[in-house]
Design a protein around this motif. Structure first.
Motif, short mmCIF file in Angstrom:
data_model
loop_
_atom_site.label_atom_id
_atom_site.label_comp_id
_atom_site.label_asym_id
_atom_site.label_seq_id
_atom_site.Cartn_x
_atom_site.Cartn_y
_atom_site.Cartn_z
N THR A 462 0.82 -1.21 0.00
CA THR A 462 0.00 0.00 0.00
C THR A 462 0.85 1.26 0.00
OG1 THR A 462 -1.68 1.23 1.28
CG2 THR A 462 -0.13 -0.10 2.53
N ASP A 463 0.31 2.29 -0.58
CA ASP A 463 0.89 3.64 -0.48
C ASP A 463 0.21 4.34 0.71
OD1 ASP A 463 2.17 6.07 -1.03
OD2 ASP A 463 1.77 5.98 -3.17
N SER A 464 0.50 5.61 0.90
CA SER A 464 -0.13 6.42 1.94
C SER A 464 -1.64 6.51 1.70
CB SER A 464 0.46 7.82 1.94
OG SER A 464 -0.24 8.65 2.83
N HIS A 465 -2.38 6.74 2.79
CA HIS A 465 -3.82 6.93 2.67
C HIS A 465 -4.28 8.26 3.26
CE1 HIS A 465 -5.33 3.17 0.89
NE2 HIS A 465 -4.17 2.73 1.30
N SER A 466 -3.35 9.16 3.49
CA SER A 466 -3.75 10.52 3.80
C SER A 466 -2.56 11.45 3.68
CB SER A 466 -4.32 10.65 5.21
OG SER A 466 -4.73 12.00 5.43
N THR A 467 -2.66 12.36 2.74
CA THR A 467 -1.70 13.46 2.62
C THR A 467 -2.50 14.77 2.69
OG1 THR A 467 -1.83 13.32 0.21
CG2 THR A 467 -0.03 12.13 1.29
N ARG A 468 -3.38 14.82 3.67
CA ARG A 468 -4.24 16.01 3.85
C ARG A 468 -3.42 17.22 4.29
NH1 ARG A 468 -9.76 15.14 4.35
NH2 ARG A 468 -10.49 12.99 4.54
N PRO A 469 -3.95 18.42 4.06
CA PRO A 469 -3.26 19.63 4.50
C PRO A 469 -3.08 19.65 6.02
CG PRO A 469 -4.97 20.17 2.93
CD PRO A 469 -5.16 18.72 3.29
N GLY A 470 -2.08 20.38 6.45
CA GLY A 470 -1.76 20.51 7.86
C GLY A 470 -0.40 21.14 8.01
N GLY A 471 0.49 20.44 8.67
CA GLY A 471 1.82 20.99 8.90
C GLY A 471 2.71 21.04 7.69
N ASP A 472 2.34 20.34 6.61
CA ASP A 472 3.18 20.26 5.43
C ASP A 472 2.51 21.00 4.27
OD1 ASP A 472 4.87 19.60 3.38
OD2 ASP A 472 4.84 17.44 3.73
N ARG A 522 -0.38 10.65 -7.38
CA ARG A 522 -0.67 11.37 -6.15
C ARG A 522 -1.83 10.69 -5.43
NH1 ARG A 522 -3.60 17.22 -5.59
NH2 ARG A 522 -2.94 17.69 -3.44
N VAL A 523 -1.69 10.48 -4.11
CA VAL A 523 -2.72 9.77 -3.36
C VAL A 523 -3.05 10.50 -2.06
CG1 VAL A 523 -2.17 7.48 -4.27
CG2 VAL A 523 -0.96 8.32 -2.24
N SER A 524 -4.23 10.20 -1.54
CA SER A 524 -4.63 10.68 -0.21
C SER A 524 -5.87 9.91 0.22
CB SER A 524 -4.88 12.18 -0.21
OG SER A 524 -4.96 12.67 1.12
N SER A 525 -6.66 10.51 1.11
CA SER A 525 -7.79 9.81 1.72
C SER A 525 -8.95 9.64 0.75
CB SER A 525 -8.28 10.60 2.94
OG SER A 525 -7.23 10.86 3.82
#
Length: 734
Positions: A462-472, A522-525
C-alpha cells in the motif's frame, strides 16, 4: 448566493485561538429496535469536548431566543448538520426549527481537525450533546433565581424555562440578559433520559435536500460576490513537468478581458472579468505554452510494479504459529487499482485578500488544517487567514477542494481587493486530484479437520492513505509548483493501508504484514481508506475457504464469530435474503466487516446477474444490516448506507484510474466510467439501534463488504473467481 454569514467577532476568534486539534470525521444514523436500560450520566467526554470544554465554544443563545450550534465539521452530504441539530434540540427540549448549525469556520467554530474517518457523530455531535446538557442545567439554575423558584420545580419547552404548574416563563435570551454561558463542561454531565427522546433516533429529513431538488443555491459553486473575478489555471502536462515559456503578449491581444496573468514558477493562472473568457484563454494558453515534461511514469503491470517498489515493512499482527501440516491450505492474491473521488461538481473556491486578511471560502474537509498549510505556503501568519467552510459536491475524502482554495489564495494575493473565484474543470479534477491508493493483497490460510480456520496470513502492499493539509505545505498542489516549491516531508498516514487487514473473526494463529511503497500517482484519503481493498480480499477469501470446507458461506462466518453484535448483523442478512429466489445466471453473495474492527458493524448481500457470453454484469439488489450503536437520525444512517453500497458497487464493477508514461489518461466520464442511474440496483437497509451503546459513524462501514459481496455473487452466477478490480474489466479478460 450572497454571503450573509457574520464576520467572526474578535472576541470569539481570540477565545478559540487556544483550541486544540483533533482528526475526525463523517456521521451515522438509524430500523430494528433493541431497547435496554439507560444511563443518564455521561461517563466520559468526547475528544472534541475534552480539548475545547467551554459551553460557549459549542452553543450560542441568540437575541430571539433561538440557539446557534457550532461544529468544526463540514457537511459533505452525510447530514451532519441535521444530526447535530437533533441532539442539541433534544437535550434543551427545543423544536428543530429553533436550532441552526454553523459549519466549520476558522476563528468561529471549534477546531475539530478533519471531517473524516466516520467520527463526526462520535466527536462533534456528542460534544454538542454534552454541551447542551450542561447548558440546560446552567439555564435552570439561572432561571430559578429570576423566577424565585428552585431548578427542580422548573421545566423546559420550546426555548423557554417554565415554572411547573404555573404560567411564568422566560426565554433563554431573557435568562442570560445578552450574555453567554462561559462555564466549562465537566463530569458528571446529566444527560436526558433516552426513554423520553422526541427527536433522537427518529427519521428527520435534511432540509437542504429539498433546496437542492428545487435548484436553489446551496453549494460553494453557487456563491457569488459583486465585482468578482474569475481565475483558471494552466496545469503542467505531467507531475514533474517544468515551464519553459508562454506567449503572454499574444494572450492579451486575443482576450482583452484578461486582467492579469500570474506566473509563479510552474504555477500559471489567468484572471478575467468574464468566466467564459477565462476558460477560452485557458484553452488558448494550453496550446501556446512550452513545458519540459520530466520523468516518465511506469507503464509496466501495476500489481507487479507496486510490490517491487516497497521499501518498508511493518508487522501489523503476530499471534501463534503457522501449522506444519494443515488438513487444507489455500492461497490467493487480490488487487485494487487507483480510484478517484470523481466529485460530480469539480472543485471550487473563492478568495479575497483585503491587504490585511486573506479570506477564503472552501469546501475543504478541514478548515483549520488548511489554514495551517496555507500559512506555510504563503508565509502569512495564521491569524491573517480566515477560512469559511461552504458545502461542495460530496466526495468522502481528500479531493481537490484544498488545492482549489490554494489556487484562489495565490491569485488573490497577486491581485488584492477583489473576490477571485477558481472553478476546476472536469479534466483538472480527474487529472490532478489525490486518488485512493492502489493495493495488492496476498492471503493464505489453513483449515483444521473440522473445517475451521487455524491459520490466517495477510501481506498488504500500500501507499499512503492521507496526505491532507496541515503541517506540510506540500500537501497543497500549487505549493509544489510555485517558484520555491515545497517537497513532501513525510509519506503521510500510512496506517490506513492495513485498515481491516486483520480479520474480526476469532482465529488462533495470525500473521499480518504491511509493505509500503511510494507509487507513481498522487494519493490521499478516499472513503474507507485501505479497508475497502482489505475487506474485498478478506471476505472474498472467506467465501473461498467456506467452499473448501464444504460449508455455507454465512454459516462458515458465524462459526468464526464471537461478538454477539457481529453475529446479529450476519443473522439479519440471512433472514432478509432467505426467501430470495435466484434466476438463471444469477448469484447471491455475502460479506461482513466491523469497520476498523472497533466501529460500525455491517453485513451485505448482493444479487447479481451475469451474462457469461457477453460478460455483462448487473447488480439487481443489495441488502445491508448495520449496527452503529445508538441511532441519532434513522433517515441519515439509511441514506449513508445506501449511498455507500451504491458508490462501492460502482468502484467494484467499473472504476480505475488509468495513466500513460506522462500523466493520468482517464480525464472524463467516458474514460473513467461510474454508475449511471440505470446501473443503480434496488437497495434495502435494516438498522439495529442500540441506544445503550456509543453512537458510531456509519459513513464508511458499507464499502468493503459491498465489494466482496458482489465478487462472491459473480462467482455464484458464472463460476468465475474475480480477484482483481474492477470486475467488469477482469471478467472481460478472463
Amino acid at each position: 448566493m450572497k454571503d450573509t454569514r457574520e464576520t467572526p467577532s474578535v472576541s470569539r476568534r481570540d477565545f478559540l485561538k487556544s483550541a486544540g486539534c483533533l482528526t475526525i470525521a463523517i456521521p451515522l444514523f438509524g430500523n430494528c429496535w433493541l431497547p435496554e436500560a439507560e444511563k443518564t450520566f455521561a461517563e466520559e467526554l468526547p475528544g472534541s469536548l475534552n480539548r475545547q470544554p467551554q459551553i460557549s465554544a459549542w452553543l450560542e443563545v441568540l437575541a430571539n431566543g433561538k440557539l446557534r450550534v457550532y461544529t468544526g465539521k463540514m457537511e459533505l452530504g452525510q447530514g451532519i448538520r441535521t444530526a447535530i441539530a437533533q441532539v442539541a434540540a433534544e437535550e434543551l427540549d427545543m423544536d428543530m426549527s429553533q436550532v441552526e448549525v454553523h459549519l466549520a469556520e476558522t476563528g468561529k467554530t471549534p477546531h475539530e481537525g478533519y471531517t473524516a474517518g466516520s467520527g463526526s457523530i462520535e466527536n462533534s455531535a456528542m460534544s454538542v450533546r454534552y454541551a447542551a446538557a450542561a447548558a440546560r442545567q446552567k439555564l435552570l439554575e439561572l432561571a430559578a433565581v429570576k423566577l424565585k423558584s428552585s431548578p427542580a420545580k422548573l421545566t423546559m419547552a420550546n426555548g423557554h424555562v417554565l415554572v411547573a404548574g404555573g404560567k411564568e416563563k422566560l426565554t433563554f435570551a431573557q435568562i442570560l440578559d445578552g450574555k453567554q454561558i462561559t462555564d466549562e463542561v465537566r463530569l458528571p454531565v446529566k444527560l436526558k433520559d433516552k426513554t423520553t427522546y422526541r427527536l433522537v433516533g427518529k427519521a428527520i429529513p435534511r432540509t437542504d435536500i429539498e433546496r437542492m431538488a428545487r435548484g436553489e443555491q446551496v453549494h460553494i459553486h453557487d456563491l457569488r460576490f459583486p465585482g468578482m473575478l474569475h481565475a483558471r489555471m494552466v496545469r503542467p502536462p505531467a507531475y514533474s513537468a517544468k515551464l519553459v515559456s508562454l506567449e503572454e503578449s499574444t494572450l492579451k491581444k486575443e482576450f482583452p478581458g484578461i486582467v492579469k496573468t500570474v506566473v509563479n514558477g510552474n504555477f500559471v493562472g489567468i484572471l478575467a472579468t468574464d468566466e467564459y473568457e477565462a476558460m477560452q484563454a485557458q484553452a488558448f494558453l494550453q496550446k501556446h505554452i512550452k513545458w519540459e515534461t520530466g520523468q516518465n511514469l511506469p507503464v509496466e503491470d501495476l500489481p507487479t510494479h507496486i510490490q517491487k517498489q516497497a521499501t518498508k515493512t511493518e508487522q501489523v499482527k503476530s499471534k501463534g504459529e503457522k501449522p506444519d501440516s494443515p488438513s487444507i491450505s489455500h492461497k490467493a492474491s487480490y488487487f485494487k487499482p487507483y480510484i478517484m473521488h470523481g466529485s460530480i461538481g469539480p472543485s471550487c473556491a473563492i478568495a479575497l485578500y483585503d491587504q490585511s486578511v486573506l479570506h477564503i471560502w472552501s469546501h475543504s474537509q478541514g478548515v483549520y488544517p488548511l489554514r495551517e498549510a496555507m500559512s506555510k505556503m504563503l508565509e502569512l501568519p495564521p491569524d491573517q487567514i480566515h477560512i469559511t467552510g461552504v458545502p461542495g459536491a460530496g466526495c468522502y475524502g481528500h479531493n481537490g477542494a484544498d488545492d482549489a482554495a490554494a489556487d484562489a489564495a495565490l491569485m488573490a494575493m497577486a491581485y488584492p481587493g477583489k473576490h477571485i473565484r477558481v472553478q476546476w474543470s472536469r479534466e483538472e479534477e480527474h487529472g490532478w486530484e489525490p486518488y485512493g491508493s492502489a493495493l495488492s493483497v496476498d492471503l493464505e490460510a489453513s483449515l483444521d479437520q473440522s473445517g475451521k480456520i487455524n491459520y490466517y496470513g495477510s501481506n498488504v502492499w500500500t501507499d499512503s492513505h492521507s496526505t491532507r493539509p496541515g503541517g506540510d505545505a506540500a500537501t497543497l498542489l500549487p505549493a509544489r509548483h510555485i517558484s520555491k516549491p515545497f517537497q513532501m516531508q513525510s509519506a503521510g498516514y500510512t496506517g490506513g493501508g492495513h485498515r481491516n487487514a486483520e480479520p474480526y473473526y476469532a482465529l488462533p494463529n495470525l500473521q499480518i504484514q504491511a509493505h509500503f511503497f511510494e507509487g507513481p500517482l498522487r494519493v490521499s484519503s478516499l472513503r474507507g481508506l485501505g479497508a475497502y481493498a482489505n475487506i474485498f480480499a478478506l471476505e472474498s477469501f472467506m467465501d473461498e475457504l467456506a467452499e473448501k470446507a464444504g460449508k455455507d458461506p454465512l454459516a462458515f462466518r458465524l462459526t468464526h464469530l464471537e461478538d454477539e453484535r457481529a453475529i446479529a448483523v450476519v443473522k439479519k442478512i440471512q433472514e432478509l435474503t432467505k426467501n430470495e429466489k435466484r434466476g438463471k445466471n444469477e448469484g447471491m453473495g455475502y460479506a461482513f466487516s466491523r469497520y476498523k474492527n472497533t466501529a460500525t458493524y455491517c453485513a451485505i448481500a448482493a444479487n447479481v446477474w451475469v451474462d457469461s457470453s457477453t460478460k455483462e454484469i448487473k447488480v439487481k439488489k443489495m441488502w445491508a444490516c448495520i449496527d452503529a450503536g445508538e441511532v441519532i437520525n434513522l433517515d441519515g444512517i439509511i441514506n449513508q448506507t445506501e449511498g455507500g453500497m451504491i458508490q462501492a458497487a460502482s468502484w467494484t464493477l467499473k472504476e480505475q484510474v488509468t495513466f500513460d508514461s506522462q500523466h493520468v489518461s482517464s480525464l472524463n466520464w467516458a474514460t473513467y466510467p461510474i454508475f449511471r442511474f440505470s446501473d443503480v440496483p434496488q437497495v434495502e437497509v435494516a438498522v439495529i439501534n442500540r441506544p445503550q451503546e456509543k453512537a458510531l459513524g456509519a459513513g464508511e462501514a458499507a464499502q468493503g463488504p459491498t465489494s466482496a459481496a458482489i465478487a462472491n455473487a459473480v462467482y455464484q452466477a458464472c463460476g468465475k473467481r474475480i480477484r482483481q478490480l474492477p470486475i467488469e474489466a477482469a471478467l472481460r479478460q478472463s
